[in-house]
Enzyme design. Structure first.
Site, mmCIF file in Angstrom:
data_model
loop_
_atom_site.group_PDB
_atom_site.id
_atom_site.type_symbol
_atom_site.label_atom_id
_atom_site.label_comp_id
_atom_site.label_asym_id
_atom_site.label_seq_id
_atom_site.Cartn_x
_atom_site.Cartn_y
_atom_site.Cartn_z
ATOM 1 N N ASN A 17 46.583 78.424 67.019
ATOM 2 C CA ASN A 17 47.616 77.676 67.731
ATOM 3 C C ASN A 17 48.861 78.517 67.893
ATOM 4 O O ASN A 17 49.133 79.410 67.070
ATOM 5 C CB ASN A 17 48.015 76.407 66.962
ATOM 6 C CG ASN A 17 46.902 75.397 66.868
ATOM 7 O OD1 ASN A 17 46.111 75.230 67.794
ATOM 8 N ND2 ASN A 17 46.832 74.711 65.734
ATOM 9 N N ASP A 19 52.583 77.999 67.291
ATOM 10 C CA ASP A 19 53.434 77.050 66.575
ATOM 11 C C ASP A 19 54.831 77.017 67.197
ATOM 12 O O ASP A 19 55.468 78.062 67.377
ATOM 13 C CB ASP A 19 53.570 77.451 65.098
ATOM 14 C CG ASP A 19 52.305 77.217 64.302
ATOM 15 O OD1 ASP A 19 51.352 76.640 64.848
ATOM 16 O OD2 ASP A 19 52.283 77.624 63.125
ATOM 17 N N GLY A 48 43.671 80.982 62.286
ATOM 18 C CA GLY A 48 44.414 82.221 62.451
ATOM 19 C C GLY A 48 45.217 82.587 61.218
ATOM 20 O O GLY A 48 45.247 83.753 60.795
ATOM 21 N N ASN A 49 45.888 81.593 60.630
ATOM 22 C CA ASN A 49 46.670 81.859 59.417
ATOM 23 C C ASN A 49 45.791 82.392 58.289
ATOM 24 O O ASN A 49 46.153 83.349 57.587
ATOM 25 C CB ASN A 49 47.355 80.580 58.938
ATOM 26 C CG ASN A 49 48.430 80.084 59.877
ATOM 27 O OD1 ASN A 49 48.873 80.797 60.771
ATOM 28 N ND2 ASN A 49 48.834 78.843 59.688
ATOM 29 N N GLU A 145 39.986 71.905 62.161
ATOM 30 C CA GLU A 145 40.759 71.884 63.400
ATOM 31 C C GLU A 145 39.918 72.273 64.619
ATOM 32 O O GLU A 145 40.451 72.452 65.709
ATOM 33 C CB GLU A 145 41.981 72.799 63.282
ATOM 34 C CG GLU A 145 43.041 72.233 62.358
ATOM 35 C CD GLU A 145 44.315 73.060 62.302
ATOM 36 O OE1 GLU A 145 45.346 72.504 61.881
ATOM 37 O OE2 GLU A 145 44.289 74.252 62.670
ATOM 38 N N ALA A 256 52.008 77.110 56.021
ATOM 39 C CA ALA A 256 51.008 78.164 55.793
ATOM 40 C C ALA A 256 50.850 78.562 54.326
ATOM 41 O O ALA A 256 50.102 79.498 54.026
ATOM 42 C CB ALA A 256 51.279 79.403 56.638
ATOM 43 N N ASP A 259 47.255 77.958 53.585
ATOM 44 C CA ASP A 259 46.434 78.946 54.279
ATOM 45 C C ASP A 259 46.508 80.302 53.584
ATOM 46 O O ASP A 259 45.510 81.034 53.505
ATOM 47 C CB ASP A 259 46.899 79.080 55.728
ATOM 48 C CG ASP A 259 46.708 77.795 56.522
ATOM 49 O OD1 ASP A 259 45.783 77.026 56.202
ATOM 50 O OD2 ASP A 259 47.497 77.557 57.454
ATOM 51 N N ARG A 292 59.738 82.437 52.516
ATOM 52 C CA ARG A 292 60.055 82.985 53.836
ATOM 53 C C ARG A 292 59.695 81.960 54.906
ATOM 54 O O ARG A 292 58.822 81.131 54.695
ATOM 55 C CB ARG A 292 59.288 84.293 54.065
ATOM 56 C CG ARG A 292 59.537 85.289 52.933
ATOM 57 C CD ARG A 292 59.009 86.667 53.238
ATOM 58 N NE ARG A 292 57.580 86.799 53.064
ATOM 59 C CZ ARG A 292 56.998 87.900 52.574
ATOM 60 N NH1 ARG A 292 57.734 88.942 52.219
ATOM 61 N NH2 ARG A 292 55.691 87.977 52.466
ATOM 62 N N GLY A 294 58.341 80.415 58.600
ATOM 63 C CA GLY A 294 57.270 80.634 59.564
ATOM 64 C C GLY A 294 55.899 80.558 58.946
ATOM 65 O O GLY A 294 55.741 80.500 57.722
ATOM 66 N N SER A 298 55.295 84.577 57.339
ATOM 67 C CA SER A 298 55.598 84.425 55.919
ATOM 68 C C SER A 298 54.513 84.977 55.013
ATOM 69 O O SER A 298 54.729 85.130 53.796
ATOM 70 C CB SER A 298 55.803 82.941 55.585
ATOM 71 O OG SER A 298 54.561 82.241 55.573
#
Length: 307
Positions: A17, A19, A48-49, A145, A256, A259, A292, A294, A298
């Site tokens: 995705n 974000d 992806g993460n 997902e 994340a 993840d 951090r 994002g 991150s």
């Protein structure tokens, strides 16, 4: 453990995705318009993460999924390739690339709305076309997902091929199909997902242990319930329940973190690291990620963790 020249392989089957992240003092109430402070557009999606986390934390990674023929899709593909991730099984679909609308509050909690887009085009036939990617992996990771029939096809293929299978049941909307659980080596929900899967309250580590035991009894070989700053409640095959305390950090953004944990855990398992050490390594990676902002920005590297 694998050398840098012969890194073990992780295949991720899942979502990608773009974000769209807004920061605000708090999460909005229904019907409310709330002034935000900042906005960022960053690469995300659980698949992806987790792929980026596994790659940064030591594994050679392949991504199996689908993006749109649009600018977001091109950016996501380029980002994965920049991480050294094999995108040969990342198809381009007819739908627009998936997006996630994320609000993060001052307490570092978030609320997320996902529009699946091209993620919905990952089908059981996609899995069959790219079965060689699964066959080449040591560990296969799936989430929820992409369409459920696709997830089942990936789990079944990975089990048939003798791979270590990880399922992150997110987003969970109810109990998993009974036939899925025996296909899973490591089921890794957070507390909300564990409650949804079992119908039990999961408000404490003790309740998490009960839910994990129920999921193990239903067929999952091992269950790790991630509890954020309270740690990870583990129900491992042949062992008593154990709570792994989380490292103490000051959180900025929890997006994340789960993840990162899963990607780091998979990378360690793929190297043949024992489960106890893999959990602790993954916890350290997740703890650093929440300091951090994002999603993918991150996620730490292995070098940052000292190994």
């Amino acid at each position: 453990m694998a050398s840098k020249e012969t890194r073990s392989r992780v295949a991720v089957v899942g979502s990608l995705n773009m974000d769209l992240v807004a920061r605000a003092p708090r999460l909005p109430h229904p019907g409310e318009t709330l002034a935000g402070r900042t906005f960022a557009q960053v690469a995300g999606g659980k698949g992806g993460n987790q792929a980026v986390a596994a790659a940064r934390l030591g594994a050679q990674v392949s991504m199996l999924g689908c993006v749109g023929a649009d600018a977001n899709g091109a950016q996501l593909r380029a980002g994965l390739e920049a991480e050294g991730i094999d995108c040969a099984a990342l198809e381009t679909g007819r739908e627009a690339t998936g997006v996630a609308l994320i609000v993060v509050d001052d307490a570092s909690q978030n609320a997320i709305v996902i529009v699946a887009g091209s993620n919905g085009e990952v089908t059981p036939e996609t899995i069959a076309r790219h079965e060689a990617v699964l066959a080449a992996a040591d560990v296969v990771i799936c989430q929820l997902e992409t369409p459920l029939a696709t997830v089942h096809a990936a789990l079944a293929a990975a089990r048939r091929l003798g791979k270590t299978v990880i399922l992150n049941p997110a987003p969970a909307t109810g109990p998993l199909p009974a036939e899925w659980l025996p296909l899973i080596d490591y089921l890794i929900p957070n507390e909300l997902e564990a409650a949804t899967l079992t119908g039990l309250p999961v408000g404490s580590p003790e309740e998490a242990a009960t839910a994990a035991a129920v999921l193990r009894a239903a067929g999952a070989r091992n269950v790790l319930v991630t509890l954020g700053p309270r740690g990870v409640q583990a129900a491992l095959e042949g062992a008593a329940p154990v709570l792994y305390d989380a490292p103490k950090v000051e959180a900025v953004d929890t997006t994340a973190a789960g993840d990162t944990f899963i990607g780091g855990f998979a990378a360690q398992l793929a190297e043949g690291v024992d489960v106890d050490a893999a959990i602790r390594f993954a916890q350290r990676a997740a703890a650093l990620s929440v300091t951090r902002a994002g999603a993918q920005p991150s996620i730490p590297t292995r070098a940052e963790l000292g190994g």
